[in-house]
Design a protein around this motif. Structure first.
Motif, PDB file in Angstrom:
ATOM      1  N   VAL A  42       0.850  -1.190   0.000  1.00  0.00           N
ATOM      2  CA  VAL A  42       0.000   0.000   0.000  1.00  0.00           C
ATOM      3  C   VAL A  42       0.889   1.245   0.000  1.00  0.00           C
ATOM      4  O   VAL A  42       1.810   1.366   0.808  1.00  0.00           O
ATOM      5  CB  VAL A  42      -0.943  -0.006   1.225  1.00  0.00           C
ATOM      6  N   ASP A  43       0.615   2.151  -0.917  1.00  0.00           N
ATOM      7  CA  ASP A  43       1.376   3.389  -1.046  1.00  0.00           C
ATOM      8  C   ASP A  43       0.832   4.419  -0.053  1.00  0.00           C
ATOM      9  O   ASP A  43      -0.139   5.121  -0.334  1.00  0.00           O
ATOM     10  CB  ASP A  43       1.268   3.913  -2.471  1.00  0.00           C
ATOM     11  N   LEU A  44       1.447   4.490   1.118  1.00  0.00           N
ATOM     12  CA  LEU A  44       0.963   5.389   2.160  1.00  0.00           C
ATOM     13  C   LEU A  44       1.119   6.853   1.784  1.00  0.00           C
ATOM     14  O   LEU A  44       0.310   7.692   2.193  1.00  0.00           O
ATOM     15  CB  LEU A  44       1.675   5.100   3.474  1.00  0.00           C
ATOM     16  N   GLU A  45       2.145   7.171   1.014  1.00  0.00           N
ATOM     17  CA  GLU A  45       2.351   8.568   0.634  1.00  0.00           C
ATOM     18  C   GLU A  45       1.173   9.077  -0.193  1.00  0.00           C
ATOM     19  O   GLU A  45       0.772  10.233  -0.067  1.00  0.00           O
ATOM     20  CB  GLU A  45       3.662   8.739  -0.141  1.00  0.00           C
ATOM     21  N   ARG A  46       0.576   8.224  -0.982  1.00  0.00           N
ATOM     22  CA  ARG A  46      -0.614   8.599  -1.751  1.00  0.00           C
ATOM     23  C   ARG A  46      -1.731   9.065  -0.815  1.00  0.00           C
ATOM     24  O   ARG A  46      -2.401  10.067  -1.067  1.00  0.00           O
ATOM     25  CB  ARG A  46      -1.083   7.406  -2.570  1.00  0.00           C
ATOM     26  N   TYR A  47      -1.920   8.354   0.280  1.00  0.00           N
ATOM     27  CA  TYR A  47      -2.977   8.708   1.232  1.00  0.00           C
ATOM     28  C   TYR A  47      -2.610   9.941   2.050  1.00  0.00           C
ATOM     29  O   TYR A  47      -3.489  10.724   2.410  1.00  0.00           O
ATOM     30  CB  TYR A  47      -3.315   7.510   2.112  1.00  0.00           C
ATOM     31  N   ARG A  48      -1.325  10.121   2.326  1.00  0.00           N
ATOM     32  CA  ARG A  48      -0.907  11.365   2.997  1.00  0.00           C
ATOM     33  C   ARG A  48      -1.243  12.571   2.118  1.00  0.00           C
ATOM     34  O   ARG A  48      -1.709  13.599   2.616  1.00  0.00           O
ATOM     35  CB  ARG A  48       0.589  11.322   3.307  1.00  0.00           C
ATOM     36  N   GLU A  49      -1.007  12.443   0.827  1.00  0.00           N
ATOM     37  CA  GLU A  49      -1.321  13.531  -0.097  1.00  0.00           C
ATOM     38  C   GLU A  49      -2.829  13.781  -0.163  1.00  0.00           C
ATOM     39  O   GLU A  49      -3.263  14.924  -0.251  1.00  0.00           O
ATOM     40  CB  GLU A  49      -0.753  13.242  -1.486  1.00  0.00           C
ATOM     41  N   GLU A  50      -3.633  12.713  -0.098  1.00  0.00           N
ATOM     42  CA  GLU A  50      -5.094  12.887  -0.069  1.00  0.00           C
ATOM     43  C   GLU A  50      -5.519  13.654   1.174  1.00  0.00           C
ATOM     44  O   GLU A  50      -6.402  14.515   1.111  1.00  0.00           O
ATOM     45  CB  GLU A  50      -5.793  11.531  -0.094  1.00  0.00           C
ATOM     46  N   ILE A  51      -4.904  13.340   2.305  1.00  0.00           N
ATOM     47  CA  ILE A  51      -5.224  14.041   3.554  1.00  0.00           C
ATOM     48  C   ILE A  51      -4.828  15.508   3.441  1.00  0.00           C
ATOM     49  O   ILE A  51      -5.594  16.398   3.819  1.00  0.00           O
ATOM     50  CB  ILE A  51      -4.542  13.358   4.754  1.00  0.00           C
ATOM     51  N   ARG A  52      -3.644  15.776   2.890  1.00  0.00           N
ATOM     52  CA  ARG A  52      -3.211  17.167   2.721  1.00  0.00           C
ATOM     53  C   ARG A  52      -4.156  17.923   1.799  1.00  0.00           C
ATOM     54  O   ARG A  52      -4.495  19.084   2.049  1.00  0.00           O
ATOM     55  CB  ARG A  52      -1.783  17.199   2.196  1.00  0.00           C
TER      56      ARG A  52
END
Length: 85
Positions: free
Chosen positions: A26-36
């Protein structure tokens, strides 16, 4: 056969996140960007005052509140219950 005690072993959220990242890719950075992006859409703007007890940002179109403390998203709340789970 699984030992009877194994069902009593807890799994932390940290361990679960690392499992998803390292075992399932799972690409966690993708979800961090969604949160941002949700922060920006919700009108969040730094800087935040030091020692703030928390800002509740409505993430438009997502259906959750992001709680920001000291410039960090600390948790995500469900709006109808205020719960994180």
């Amino acid at each position: 056969m699984t030992a009877a005690w194994i069902s009593d072993v807890g799994v932390t959220d940290h361990a679960l996140v690392r499992w998803l990242e390292r075992v399932h890719g799972v690409d966690l950075e993708r979800y961090r960007e969604e949160i941002r992006a949700a922060l920006v859409a919700g009108g969040f703007d730094l800087p935040q005052p030091a020692g703030d007890a928390g800002l509740y940002i409505d993430a438009p179109g997502v259906g959750v509140f992001l709680v920001v403390r000291a410039g960090v998203v600390a948790t995500v709340l469900h709006p109808s219950t205020g719960e994180t789970e």
